[in-house]
Structures are given as structure tokens and as C-alpha cells.
Design a protein around this motif. Structure first.
Motif, PDB file in Angstrom:
ATOM      1  N   ASP A   1      32.018  46.166  33.662  1.00 16.83           N
ATOM      2  CA  ASP A   1      31.141  47.227  34.116  1.00 16.83           C
ATOM      3  C   ASP A   1      31.696  46.628  35.760  1.00 16.83           C
ATOM      4  N   ALA A   2      32.969  46.011  35.941  1.00 17.23           N
ATOM      5  CA  ALA A   2      33.219  45.812  37.181  1.00 17.23           C
ATOM      6  C   ALA A   2      35.058  45.099  37.568  1.00 17.23           C
ATOM      7  N   GLY A   3      35.665  45.510  39.102  1.00 18.55           N
ATOM      8  CA  GLY A   3      36.611  45.550  38.569  1.00 18.55           C
ATOM      9  C   GLY A   3      36.602  44.957  40.165  1.00 18.55           C
ATOM     10  N   ILE A   4      38.080  44.184  40.367  1.00 15.35           N
ATOM     11  CA  ILE A   4      37.892  43.706  41.676  1.00 15.35           C
ATOM     12  C   ILE A   4      39.252  43.328  42.741  1.00 15.35           C
ATOM     13  N   VAL A   5      38.261  43.181  43.172  1.00 16.77           N
ATOM     14  CA  VAL A   5      39.075  44.068  44.778  1.00 16.77           C
ATOM     15  C   VAL A   5      39.861  42.705  45.769  1.00 16.77           C
ATOM     16  N   ARG A   6      41.505  43.152  46.884  1.00 16.12           N
ATOM     17  CA  ARG A   6      40.885  41.709  47.272  1.00 16.12           C
ATOM     18  C   ARG A   6      41.712  42.577  48.811  1.00 16.12           C
ATOM     19  N   PHE A   7      41.022  42.039  50.229  1.00 12.44           N
ATOM     20  CA  PHE A   7      40.933  42.860  51.136  1.00 12.44           C
ATOM     21  C   PHE A   7      40.797  41.542  52.083  1.00 12.44           C
ATOM     22  N   LYS A   8      41.768  42.877  53.778  1.00 16.20           N
ATOM     23  CA  LYS A   8      42.279  41.940  54.741  1.00 16.20           C
ATOM     24  C   LYS A   8      41.112  42.220  55.578  1.00 16.20           C
ATOM     25  N   HIS A   9      40.665  41.186  56.276  1.00 15.56           N
ATOM     26  CA  HIS A   9      39.575  41.968  56.620  1.00 15.56           C
ATOM     27  C   HIS A   9      40.289  41.353  58.644  1.00 15.56           C
ATOM     28  N   TYR A  10      40.438  42.130  59.249  1.00 17.18           N
ATOM     29  CA  TYR A  10      40.760  42.426  60.889  1.00 17.18           C
ATOM     30  C   TYR A  10      39.540  42.178  62.066  1.00 17.18           C
ATOM     31  N   GLY A  11      39.333  41.018  62.714  1.00 15.25           N
ATOM     32  CA  GLY A  11      38.562  41.251  63.899  1.00 15.25           C
ATOM     33  C   GLY A  11      38.913  41.420  65.465  1.00 15.25           C
ATOM     34  N   VAL A  12      38.583  42.348  66.020  1.00 15.95           N
ATOM     35  CA  VAL A  12      38.639  41.845  67.560  1.00 15.95           C
ATOM     36  C   VAL A  12      37.988  42.256  68.860  1.00 15.95           C
ATOM     37  N   ASN A  13      38.294  41.978  69.416  1.00  7.82           N
ATOM     38  CA  ASN A  13      36.715  41.662  71.004  1.00  7.82           C
ATOM     39  C   ASN A  13      36.924  43.403  71.378  1.00  7.82           C
ATOM     40  N   GLN A  14      35.505  43.034  72.508  1.00  6.82           N
ATOM     41  CA  GLN A  14      36.236  44.304  73.223  1.00  6.82           C
ATOM     42  C   GLN A  14      36.671  45.001  73.999  1.00  6.82           C
ATOM     43  N   HIS A  15      37.490  44.107  74.435  1.00  2.96           N
ATOM     44  CA  HIS A  15      39.029  44.753  74.385  1.00  2.96           C
ATOM     45  C   HIS A  15      40.431  44.629  73.587  1.00  2.96           C
ATOM     46  N   ASP A  16      39.282  45.179  72.371  1.00  3.31           N
ATOM     47  CA  ASP A  16      41.267  45.689  71.325  1.00  3.31           C
ATOM     48  C   ASP A  16      41.682  44.175  71.266  1.00  3.31           C
ATOM     49  N   LYS A  17      41.431  43.202  71.137  1.00  2.48           N
ATOM     50  CA  LYS A  17      42.413  41.312  70.996  1.00  2.48           C
ATOM     51  C   LYS A  17      42.350  41.109  69.603  1.00  2.48           C
ATOM     52  N   HIS A  18      43.282  40.927  69.351  1.00  2.05           N
ATOM     53  CA  HIS A  18      42.958  40.315  67.366  1.00  2.05           C
ATOM     54  C   HIS A  18      42.286  39.009  67.822  1.00  2.05           C
ATOM     55  N   VAL A  19      41.209  38.630  67.269  1.00  5.92           N
ATOM     56  CA  VAL A  19      40.833  37.144  67.157  1.00  5.92           C
ATOM     57  C   VAL A  19      40.629  37.079  65.501  1.00  5.92           C
ATOM     58  N   PHE A  20      40.497  37.076  64.762  1.00  4.26           N
ATOM     59  CA  PHE A  20      40.157  37.391  64.035  1.00  4.26           C
ATOM     60  C   PHE A  20      40.960  38.040  62.744  1.00  4.26           C
ATOM     61  N   GLU A  21      41.474  37.205  61.428  1.00  5.35           N
ATOM     62  CA  GLU A  21      41.732  38.001  60.241  1.00  5.35           C
ATOM     63  C   GLU A  21      42.257  37.022  59.266  1.00  5.35           C
ATOM     64  N   GLY A  22      41.801  37.568  57.569  1.00  2.00           N
ATOM     65  CA  GLY A  22      41.940  37.083  56.642  1.00  2.00           C
ATOM     66  C   GLY A  22      41.089  37.683  55.446  1.00  2.00           C
ATOM     67  N   GLU A  23      41.892  37.131  54.148  1.00  2.00           N
ATOM     68  CA  GLU A  23      41.701  37.423  52.914  1.00  2.00           C
ATOM     69  C   GLU A  23      40.645  37.576  52.418  1.00  2.00           C
ATOM     70  N   ARG A  24      39.834  38.017  51.497  1.00  2.00           N
ATOM     71  CA  ARG A  24      38.684  38.285  50.467  1.00  2.00           C
ATOM     72  C   ARG A  24      38.643  38.546  49.340  1.00  2.00           C
ATOM     73  N   THR A  25      38.462  38.338  48.224  1.00  2.00           N
ATOM     74  CA  THR A  25      38.514  38.978  47.302  1.00  2.00           C
ATOM     75  C   THR A  25      36.851  39.188  46.434  1.00  2.00           C
ATOM     76  N   VAL A  26      36.318  39.915  46.048  1.00  2.00           N
ATOM     77  CA  VAL A  26      35.020  40.568  45.831  1.00  2.00           C
ATOM     78  C   VAL A  26      35.099  41.288  44.321  1.00  2.00           C
ATOM     79  N   LEU A  27      33.896  40.832  43.649  1.00  2.00           N
ATOM     80  CA  LEU A  27      33.872  41.228  42.016  1.00  2.00           C
ATOM     81  C   LEU A  27      33.072  42.698  42.713  1.00  2.00           C
ATOM     82  N   ILE A  28      33.489  43.690  42.021  1.00  2.00           N
ATOM     83  CA  ILE A  28      32.800  45.380  42.675  1.00  2.00           C
ATOM     84  C   ILE A  28      32.300  45.439  41.824  1.00  2.00           C
TER      85      ILE A  28
END
Length: 159
Positions: A123-150
Motif C-alpha cells: 500500500d506504499a512506496g518509498i520516496v527520497r527527497f532533497k530539500h533546499y531552503g532559501v531566504n528572502q534574498h534567494d540565498k541558500h541557507v539549508f539543504e537536506g535529504e529526507r526519506t518518506v514512506l508514502i
């Protein structure tokens, strides 16, 4: 009412395509209360988070945000699109705080689908994402990978 009526119609396991990048709709301004409260609750003694007087004379010129809040906000901003039909968070990896976040900054998030694979349940599969966060000036402040059972639409969605 079916639970599937309460969640998105296009964020089941079958909908994610490796290589796709999503820009998430919402941004979130980092409030001083959020930053200082968690710093105090976790007994973090780094004055850069809560001593305005000290930080005015620093290289940054103002208080710094607590990295845990940056991580939480970026993952939260991505959640509606990437985890609304999740059954379980399986892990986070390669978390990087790429630049300072200050009180009053506004964060935005993008997500890339890195991998999809079958799970040990039908009933589910696994998805791995890479997330990127930027601020109001479009400056890269965060990144990380997350694995989710969907959830799979074939089992959980409207038929």
C-alpha cells in the motif's frame, strides 16, 4: 468522509517523478519568539541566539537563528507537497546549514525527487527527497535529504 478527501490528490507515491523539482507555495518568516524560546528550552548557551547587545557588535550585526528551527521550518514548508500522504518518516540525512538565518528572515523551500522505490508493503512506496531552503534574498541557507514512506493511490485514494 474518506480520509483521502482531506489530502492532496497529486502527492501519492505514483505522482512523484525522479528529477522533478517543486517550489513550495508558502514562505515563513522566522519570528524572534520561535528562535529564543527553543534556544532557552534546549538550554542552548550560545548567546548569538538571544543576546541582541552582543550580536550588534559581531560580524553578523544581529542575532542568529537556531539551526534546529531552520531545519524544522524548511521541512515543514515542504510537507504539504511531499508528506501529506505519508505513512511514516523514515529518515533525514546530509543536513547542511548553508548560511546564517536571522530573526525576521523569510524562508522558502524547494524539493527535488531523488529516488523512488517499492516498500515491503503493497500500500506504499518509498520516496527520497532533497530539500533546499532559501531566504528572502534567494540565498541558500539549508539543504537536506529526507526519506518518506508514502501511500499508494491504488490502495488509499478514491477508487
Amino acid at each position: 468522509m474518506k480520509v483521502s478527501a482531506l489530502t492532496g490528490k497529486d502527492n501519492y507515491f505514483e505522482d512523484f517523478v525522479v528529477g522533478d523539482v517543486m517550489k513550495h507555495a508558502r514562505g515563513k518568516t522566522v519570528e524572534p519568539l520561535e528562535q529564543v524560546w527553543i534556544t532557552n528550552v534546549t538550554m542552548n548557551t550560545a548567546e548569538g541566539h538571544f543576546n541582541e547587545h552582543l550580536m550588534k557588535s559581531s560580524n553578523w550585526g544581529q542575532r542568529l537563528g537556531f539551526g534546529g528551527v531552520t531545519i524544522s521550518m524548511c521541512i515543514g514548508l515542504a510537507a504539504e507537497d511531499t508528506a501529506e500522504n505519508a505513512l511514516m518518516e523514515l529518515g533525514m540525512d546530509k543536513i547542511r546549514l548553508k548560511g546564517p538565518v536571522h530573526h525576521g528572515d523569510t524562508l522558502y523551500c524547494y524539493s527535488e525527487v531523488l529516488e523512488k522505490k517499492d516498500a515491503d508493503q503493497p500500500d506504499a512506496g518509498i520516496v527520497r527527497f532533497k530539500h533546499y531552503g532559501v531566504n528572502q534574498h534567494d540565498k541558500h541557507v539549508f539543504e537536506g535529504e529526507r526519506t518518506v514512506l508514502i501511500k499508494r493511490r491504488s490502495h488509499w485514494g478514491d477508487k
